[in-house]
Write an enzyme that holds these catalytic residues in place. Structure first.
Site, mmCIF file in Angstrom:
data_model
loop_
_atom_site.group_PDB
_atom_site.id
_atom_site.type_symbol
_atom_site.label_atom_id
_atom_site.label_comp_id
_atom_site.label_asym_id
_atom_site.label_seq_id
_atom_site.Cartn_x
_atom_site.Cartn_y
_atom_site.Cartn_z
ATOM 1 C CG LEU A 293 -32.781 -3.758 47.364
ATOM 2 C CD1 LEU A 293 -33.230 -5.009 48.112
ATOM 3 C CD2 LEU A 293 -33.241 -2.505 48.085
ATOM 4 C CE LYS B 60 -29.400 6.695 27.781
ATOM 5 N NZ LYS B 60 -29.039 5.286 27.452
ATOM 6 C CB ALA B 61 -27.889 14.250 30.993
ATOM 7 C CE1 TYR B 62 -22.333 8.324 29.932
ATOM 8 C CE2 TYR B 62 -24.514 8.650 28.977
ATOM 9 C CZ TYR B 62 -23.536 7.810 29.488
ATOM 10 O OH TYR B 62 -23.761 6.454 29.550
ATOM 11 C CG ASP C 261 -20.793 13.795 35.664
ATOM 12 O OD1 ASP C 261 -22.014 13.625 35.661
ATOM 13 O OD2 ASP C 261 -20.047 13.281 34.826
#
Length: 430
Positions: A73, A138-140, A173
């Protein structure tokens, strides 16, 4: 009788990569109907990341997305927005992990969804707390670890490799996914009383920091007295004003260390971890197992405080004992465990995944994926319930449930065909 805890719960999963999918994976295994929204033509970013076969989804994707349904979608098209609206009207949980502001720009922020469906619980995963000065980053995974004291307190404390080190565990994570799961389950319980859904915000930073709680404990102690007795730096080195790296010390008041065993020259994991407890009786059992009875009368070792001050001498003698007796890590474990000494072999990933005792229906599970993938192994639900056993089914093909889901939500065959042609559920053909 179906005892699935989340039977009847509808989850709209607008997440990708690991933090979000690890959460919705668990919800699916607990019985929720999880509809995974994926971009037409490409899908979750991990489908094609680190593939073992260009024609197959990666193990990265497979291990995080079984028992979900995939709806292809594009929620940015007018029809896509209409489909999303219809899905959200009956959803129990909506969860997303896009970059800050993206879901609001798309038109499905918390305020909009709450007005649309007041009972819907809205879960958001972001890198940092809203109040954080790093909220724009920006998160990793590594970003969470380096900003939450995990990396600065992990690794060796001297030598060439005295550098901040990531944990092999996905603290930023999958750990975030588990924390979000707790928040969503709490929100479901709350809704039973209030009848209204709430907004659950989980940052990767906070999930990681939660697992570094004992390091904040150490900082408090360091601020108060200036040293930490459980660290190898004590008592011979000066402590900085922050918690240093601690190598392989256990981290609490007991004396733990990793020791070389038979074969260490060629096997990077031929090691064992041994702990000396502080209690007098426990220490007596340990020295009996080693044959170090002289320590019982030696003031350098016969109290826990004394052992703190002579860590290196203790470690050196234990290391010599293991190598002189030519013991492998399993032999050391067997011998010391018989004397109630806390001990365990360092296991590599292959040793763990080859251990048939772990295929108990939850710890490690085998999933049969249709097509070229075949059977693969993943980590199952980490807890057990006396009246419920999860079943572990395959991962969906990209968009494999699109028509099925759209029919369930009242769209006609003609509308479904039109969605595929105008780019809402399939790439526009050029």
């Amino acid at each position: 009788m179906n005892t699935a805890p989340l039977q009847g719960i509808k989850v709209i999963d607008f997440t990708n990569v690991q933090s979000g999918p690890s959460c919705t994976q668990l919800l699916a295994w607990l019985g929720a109907d999880v509809i995974k929204i994926e971009r037409p033509g490409s899908g979750d970013a991990t489908r094609n990341e680190l593939q073992f076969d260009p024609d197959c989804p990666s193990y990265y994707f497979l291990q995080l997305n079984s028992d979900k349904r995939s709806l292809a979608l594009d929620a940015a098209t007018p029809d896509g927005k209409e489909i999303m609206t219809r899905l959200l009207k009956t959803a129990d949980i909506f969860i997303e992990n896009l970059h800050p502001g993206a879901m609001e720009k798309l038109g499905f922020g918390w305020d909009v969804v709450h007005k649309l469906n007041p009972r819907c619980i809205y879960g958001t995963i972001k890198g940092f707390p809203v109040s954080s000065k790093y909220a724009h980053l920006k998160a990793y995974e590594p970003v969470a670890q380096v900003t939450a004291a995990a990396a600065s307190t992990t690794g060796w404390y001297d030598g060439d490799y005295n550098i901040p080190t990531q944990s092999g565990a996905a603290l930023g994570d999958s750990n975030t996914g588990m924390h979000m799961t707790i928040g969503l389950l709490a929100a479901l319980a709350q809704r039973e009383r209030t009848g209204e859904g709430c907004y659950v915000y989980q940052s990767m930073h906070n999930a990681c920091l939660n697992l570094c709680r004992i390091k904040t404990r150490d900082q408090l102690t360091l601020d108060k007295i200036g040293y930490l007795t459980q660290y190898m730096q004590y008592p011979n080195q000066k402590f900085p004003d922050y918690v240093p790296r601690s190598g392989n010390t256990e981290g609490s008041g007991v004396l733990g260390w990793t020791y070389k065993c038979k074969g260490w020259e060629t096997d990077a994991n031929a090691y064992v971890y041994i702990i000396f407890q502080r209690g007098k009786k426990d220490f007596e059992k340990a020295v009996a197992a080693f044959g170090f009875e002289d320590w019982l009368t030696n003031p350098d070792f016969n109290t826990a405080d004394a052992r703190d001050k002579h860590k290196q001498q203790l470690i050196d003698r234990v290391q010599k004992w293991i190598l002189d007796n030519d013991l492998d890590k399993f032999q050391v474990t067997e011998k010391l465990a018989a004397a109630a000494v806390p001990v365990a072999p360092v296991l590599n990933t292959k040793e763990i995944m080859d251990d048939e005792t772990l295929y108990d229906g939850n710890t490690l599970v085998k999933i049969n994926q249709p097509g070229k993938v075949g059977e693969f192994v993943t980590v199952g639900v980490p807890f057990t319930m006396s009246n419920y056993q999860p079943t572990y089914g395959p991962c969906p093909e990209l968009g494999g449930n699109t028509a099925e889901v759209l029919k369930e939500y009242g769209f006609s065959e003609a509308e479904i065909d039109a969605f595929a042609k105008n780019g809402t559920t399939a790439p526009v053909k050029k």
